[in-house]
Write a protein that holds these residues in place. Structure first.
Motif, PDB file in Angstrom:
ATOM      1  N   MET A   1       0.846  -1.184   0.000  1.00 26.81           N
ATOM      2  CA  MET A   1       0.000   0.000   0.000  1.00 26.81           C
ATOM      3  C   MET A   1       0.893   1.251   0.000  1.00 26.81           C
ATOM      4  O   MET A   1       1.769   1.391   0.852  1.00 26.81           O
ATOM      5  CB  MET A   1      -0.901   0.009   1.225  1.00 26.81           C
ATOM      6  N   LEU A   2       0.647   2.150  -0.957  1.00 28.13           N
ATOM      7  CA  LEU A   2       1.437   3.372  -1.013  1.00 28.13           C
ATOM      8  C   LEU A   2       1.101   4.292   0.158  1.00 28.13           C
ATOM      9  O   LEU A   2      -0.070   4.461   0.499  1.00 28.13           O
ATOM     10  CB  LEU A   2       1.157   4.119  -2.321  1.00 28.13           C
ATOM     11  N   PRO A   3       2.116   4.910   0.772  1.00 29.39           N
ATOM     12  CA  PRO A   3       1.838   5.923   1.793  1.00 29.39           C
ATOM     13  C   PRO A   3       1.111   7.123   1.176  1.00 29.39           C
ATOM     14  O   PRO A   3       1.189   7.348  -0.036  1.00 29.39           O
ATOM     15  CB  PRO A   3       3.244   6.317   2.274  1.00 29.39           C
ATOM     16  N   HIS A   4       0.443   7.893   2.009  1.00 30.32           N
ATOM     17  CA  HIS A   4      -0.289   9.062   1.509  1.00 30.32           C
ATOM     18  C   HIS A   4       0.587  10.303   1.419  1.00 30.32           C
ATOM     19  O   HIS A   4       0.294  11.203   0.616  1.00 30.32           O
ATOM     20  CB  HIS A   4      -1.501   9.351   2.412  1.00 30.32           C
ATOM     21  N   ASP A   5       1.641  10.365   2.231  1.00 29.69           N
ATOM     22  CA  ASP A   5       2.486  11.558   2.202  1.00 29.69           C
ATOM     23  C   ASP A   5       3.893  11.204   2.663  1.00 29.69           C
ATOM     24  O   ASP A   5       4.116  10.169   3.302  1.00 29.69           O
ATOM     25  CB  ASP A   5       1.901  12.662   3.088  1.00 29.69           C
ATOM     26  N   THR A   6       4.827  12.086   2.338  1.00 30.15           N
ATOM     27  CA  THR A   6       6.229  11.882   2.700  1.00 30.15           C
ATOM     28  C   THR A   6       6.976  13.194   2.514  1.00 30.15           C
ATOM     29  O   THR A   6       6.444  14.144   1.918  1.00 30.15           O
ATOM     30  CB  THR A   6       6.868  10.781   1.836  1.00 30.15           C
ATOM     31  N   ASP A   7       8.192  13.249   3.007  1.00 29.95           N
ATOM     32  CA  ASP A   7       9.017  14.438   2.771  1.00 29.95           C
ATOM     33  C   ASP A   7       9.586  14.437   1.353  1.00 29.95           C
ATOM     34  O   ASP A   7       9.519  15.427   0.632  1.00 29.95           O
ATOM     35  CB  ASP A   7      10.167  14.515   3.786  1.00 29.95           C
ATOM     36  N   VAL A   8      10.175  13.280   0.947  1.00 30.81           N
ATOM     37  CA  VAL A   8      10.803  13.177  -0.366  1.00 30.81           C
ATOM     38  C   VAL A   8      10.213  11.982  -1.100  1.00 30.81           C
ATOM     39  O   VAL A   8      10.251  10.862  -0.593  1.00 30.81           O
ATOM     40  CB  VAL A   8      12.337  13.012  -0.255  1.00 30.81           C
ATOM     41  N   LEU A   9       9.678  12.228  -2.291  1.00 28.65           N
ATOM     42  CA  LEU A   9       9.161  11.168  -3.144  1.00 28.65           C
ATOM     43  C   LEU A   9      10.117  10.978  -4.312  1.00 28.65           C
ATOM     44  O   LEU A   9      10.402  11.926  -5.048  1.00 28.65           O
ATOM     45  CB  LEU A   9       7.772  11.521  -3.666  1.00 28.65           C
ATOM     46  N   ILE A  10      10.629   9.764  -4.471  1.00 24.97           N
ATOM     47  CA  ILE A  10      11.545   9.436  -5.562  1.00 24.97           C
ATOM     48  C   ILE A  10      10.784   8.598  -6.578  1.00 24.97           C
ATOM     49  O   ILE A  10      10.293   7.518  -6.255  1.00 24.97           O
ATOM     50  CB  ILE A  10      12.771   8.652  -5.047  1.00 24.97           C
ATOM     51  N   VAL A  11      10.693   9.095  -7.800  1.00 25.63           N
ATOM     52  CA  VAL A  11      10.001   8.378  -8.868  1.00 25.63           C
ATOM     53  C   VAL A  11      11.058   7.692  -9.730  1.00 25.63           C
ATOM     54  O   VAL A  11      11.814   8.348 -10.440  1.00 25.63           O
ATOM     55  CB  VAL A  11       9.136   9.323  -9.712  1.00 25.63           C
ATOM     56  N   GLY A  12      11.123   6.365  -9.644  1.00 21.51           N
ATOM     57  CA  GLY A  12      12.106   5.606 -10.410  1.00 21.51           C
ATOM     58  C   GLY A  12      13.117   4.923  -9.515  1.00 21.51           C
ATOM     59  O   GLY A  12      13.836   5.578  -8.762  1.00 21.51           O
ATOM     60  N   ALA A  13      13.171   3.579  -9.589  1.00 18.22           N
ATOM     61  CA  ALA A  13      14.085   2.802  -8.742  1.00 18.22           C
ATOM     62  C   ALA A  13      15.217   2.211  -9.558  1.00 18.22           C
ATOM     63  O   ALA A  13      15.557   1.036  -9.428  1.00 18.22           O
ATOM     64  CB  ALA A  13      13.319   1.702  -8.010  1.00 18.22           C
ATOM     65  N   GLY A  14      15.802   3.036 -10.428  1.00 13.39           N
ATOM     66  CA  GLY A  14      17.054   2.672 -11.075  1.00 13.39           C
ATOM     67  C   GLY A  14      18.207   3.018 -10.154  1.00 13.39           C
ATOM     68  O   GLY A  14      18.009   3.354  -8.969  1.00 13.39           O
ATOM     69  N   PRO A  15      19.443   2.972 -10.656  1.00 15.80           N
ATOM     70  CA  PRO A  15      20.595   3.265  -9.791  1.00 15.80           C
ATOM     71  C   PRO A  15      20.539   4.641  -9.126  1.00 15.80           C
ATOM     72  O   PRO A  15      20.877   4.786  -7.951  1.00 15.80           O
ATOM     73  CB  PRO A  15      21.779   3.154 -10.750  1.00 15.80           C
ATOM     74  N   THR A 145      -1.995   2.228 -10.339  1.00 19.71           N
ATOM     75  CA  THR A 145      -1.552   1.030  -9.641  1.00 19.71           C
ATOM     76  C   THR A 145      -2.556  -0.095  -9.910  1.00 19.71           C
ATOM     77  O   THR A 145      -3.673   0.151 -10.389  1.00 19.71           O
ATOM     78  CB  THR A 145      -1.462   1.265  -8.122  1.00 19.71           C
ATOM     79  N   PRO A 146      -2.195  -1.348  -9.595  1.00 20.07           N
ATOM     80  CA  PRO A 146      -3.156  -2.453  -9.758  1.00 20.07           C
ATOM     81  C   PRO A 146      -4.429  -2.253  -8.941  1.00 20.07           C
ATOM     82  O   PRO A 146      -5.472  -2.827  -9.258  1.00 20.07           O
ATOM     83  CB  PRO A 146      -2.373  -3.667  -9.275  1.00 20.07           C
ATOM     84  N   GLU A 147      -4.361  -1.436  -7.885  1.00 18.43           N
ATOM     85  CA  GLU A 147      -5.538  -1.176  -7.046  1.00 18.43           C
ATOM     86  C   GLU A 147      -6.290   0.074  -7.485  1.00 18.43           C
ATOM     87  O   GLU A 147      -7.228   0.510  -6.810  1.00 18.43           O
ATOM     88  CB  GLU A 147      -5.117  -1.022  -5.578  1.00 18.43           C
ATOM     89  N   GLY A 148      -5.862   0.682  -8.589  1.00 19.09           N
ATOM     90  CA  GLY A 148      -6.499   1.911  -9.055  1.00 19.09           C
ATOM     91  C   GLY A 148      -5.590   3.116  -8.893  1.00 19.09           C
ATOM     92  O   GLY A 148      -4.399   2.981  -8.603  1.00 19.09           O
ATOM     93  N   VAL A 149      -6.141   4.304  -9.052  1.00 13.95           N
ATOM     94  CA  VAL A 149      -5.360   5.542  -8.948  1.00 13.95           C
ATOM     95  C   VAL A 149      -5.076   5.858  -7.481  1.00 13.95           C
ATOM     96  O   VAL A 149      -5.987   5.858  -6.645  1.00 13.95           O
ATOM     97  CB  VAL A 149      -6.114   6.710  -9.608  1.00 13.95           C
ATOM     98  N   LYS A 150      -3.800   6.098  -7.184  1.00 21.57           N
ATOM     99  CA  LYS A 150      -3.371   6.474  -5.833  1.00 21.57           C
ATOM    100  C   LYS A 150      -2.593   7.780  -5.926  1.00 21.57           C
ATOM    101  O   LYS A 150      -2.033   8.112  -6.978  1.00 21.57           O
ATOM    102  CB  LYS A 150      -2.486   5.392  -5.211  1.00 21.57           C
ATOM    103  N   SER A 151      -2.524   8.505  -4.814  1.00 15.46           N
ATOM    104  CA  SER A 151      -1.823   9.786  -4.792  1.00 15.46           C
ATOM    105  C   SER A 151      -0.927   9.888  -3.573  1.00 15.46           C
ATOM    106  O   SER A 151      -1.253   9.343  -2.506  1.00 15.46           O
ATOM    107  CB  SER A 151      -2.825  10.953  -4.784  1.00 15.46           C
ATOM    108  N   ILE A 152       0.186  10.574  -3.736  1.00 16.28           N
ATOM    109  CA  ILE A 152       1.115  10.833  -2.631  1.00 16.28           C
ATOM    110  C   ILE A 152       1.437  12.326  -2.624  1.00 16.28           C
ATOM    111  O   ILE A 152       1.800  12.901  -3.664  1.00 16.28           O
ATOM    112  CB  ILE A 152       2.429  10.047  -2.783  1.00 16.28           C
ATOM    113  N   ARG A 153       1.318  12.938  -1.454  1.00 14.28           N
ATOM    114  CA  ARG A 153       1.762  14.321  -1.297  1.00 14.28           C
ATOM    115  C   ARG A 153       3.187  14.305  -0.753  1.00 14.28           C
ATOM    116  O   ARG A 153       3.494  13.564   0.186  1.00 14.28           O
ATOM    117  CB  ARG A 153       0.851  15.097  -0.350  1.00 14.28           C
ATOM    118  N   ALA A 154       4.063  15.145  -1.331  1.00 15.11           N
ATOM    119  CA  ALA A 154       5.459  15.201  -0.905  1.00 15.11           C
ATOM    120  C   ALA A 154       5.946  16.645  -0.896  1.00 15.11           C
ATOM    121  O   ALA A 154       5.503  17.473  -1.705  1.00 15.11           O
ATOM    122  CB  ALA A 154       6.332  14.369  -1.844  1.00 15.11           C
ATOM    123  N   ARG A 155       6.858  16.922   0.013  1.00 13.49           N
ATOM    124  CA  ARG A 155       7.490  18.247   0.018  1.00 13.49           C
ATOM    125  C   ARG A 155       8.404  18.400  -1.183  1.00 13.49           C
ATOM    126  O   ARG A 155       8.503  19.471  -1.769  1.00 13.49           O
ATOM    127  CB  ARG A 155       8.290  18.431   1.307  1.00 13.49           C
TER     128      ARG A 155
END
Length: 238
Positions: A1-15, A145-155
């Motif tokens: 389950m994706l968290p709803h908020d965070t300080d830093v959101l990183i999009v992409g899990a490459g190196p 996502t497989p569970e539908g549209v999800k959103s995350i708020r980030a600083r």
């Protein structure tokens, strides 16, 4: 389950994204790293780590493992047939890692992911960023996502999502690079190769070709092929 908020959101899990996630995890900074793929890539793709990068990665505790799994080389040559036109010696670099370290990208990603997990971090997979809504306090990023549209708020939102980055596009940052006019085939193969201690770039009337040794007795070959397919079949390489 994706968290709803965070300080830093990183999009992409490459190196790049993984190295940042490990750095933030070590520093105790709240973050979330998300990738659209359900599992990490199992192809080698990029295959070299340079000296200063190894120095930087020391700070997140992965350089020793990279060196154990990689193949250190100190020579690079431009060649015409068996004649060296130009030779570079990386052993002269003013670094603790006076070398180029050959290691497939899937190995690098696995090492970084293992380090993140050992520190208690998590990679959230199977979520594809679609739109980003910036505001005065940060941004809201929407994901399929497989569970539908999800959103995350980030600083802060960090784009580690490659050339067609949703994050870069949302920030209005253009991509100034260009695509190659030629098409290439890349293959990692087992073969007998006399220049097993160097990365070689060959010139010929047909175009350039690269042969680079890899761990496990393999070699990386990159060569121009007209209308190269995205996934070569057996008939092409026979």
């Amino acid at each position: 389950m994706l968290p709803h908020d965070t300080d830093v959101l990183i999009v992409g899990a490459g190196p790049t994204g993984l190295a940042l996630a490990v750095t933030l995890q070590q520093a105790g900074v709240a973050h979330v790293i998300v990738d659209r793929l359900a599992a990490g890539q199992n192809t080698s793709r990029a295959a070299v780590i340079h000296a200063h990068t190894l120095e930087v990665l020391e700070h997140i505790g992965v350089t020793d493992v990279l060196e154990q799994r990689g193949l250190p080389l100190t020579r690079f040559a431009l060649r015409e047939h068996d004649k060296a036109l130009l030779e570079l010696d990386f052993s002269m670099l003013p670094s603790r890692y006076a070398q180029i370290l050959m290691i497939p990208q899937d190995e690098t990603e696995a090492i970084l992911a293992q380090r993140l997990s050992s520190l208690g971090g998590t990679i959230y997979r199977g979520a594809s960023a679609t739109t980003i809504e910036p505001d005065a306090t940060g941004a809201v990023v929407h994901f399929d996502t497989p569970e539908g549209v999800k959103s995350i708020r980030a600083r802060y939102v960090v784009g580690g999502d490659g050339m067609h980055s949703v994050v870069r596009s949302a920030a209005g940052i253009t991509f100034d690079g260009e695509t190659y006019s030629e098409s290439f085939v890349l293959a990692d193969v087992h073969m007998d190769w006399a220049l097993s201690d160097e990365v070689s770039l060959f010139f010929s009337p047909e175009g350039m070709a690269v042969v680079a040794p890899l761990p496990g007795g393999r070699c990386r070959i990159v060569a121009p092929v007209e209308d190269a397919p995205e996934v070569p079949d057996v008939a092409l390489v026979q």
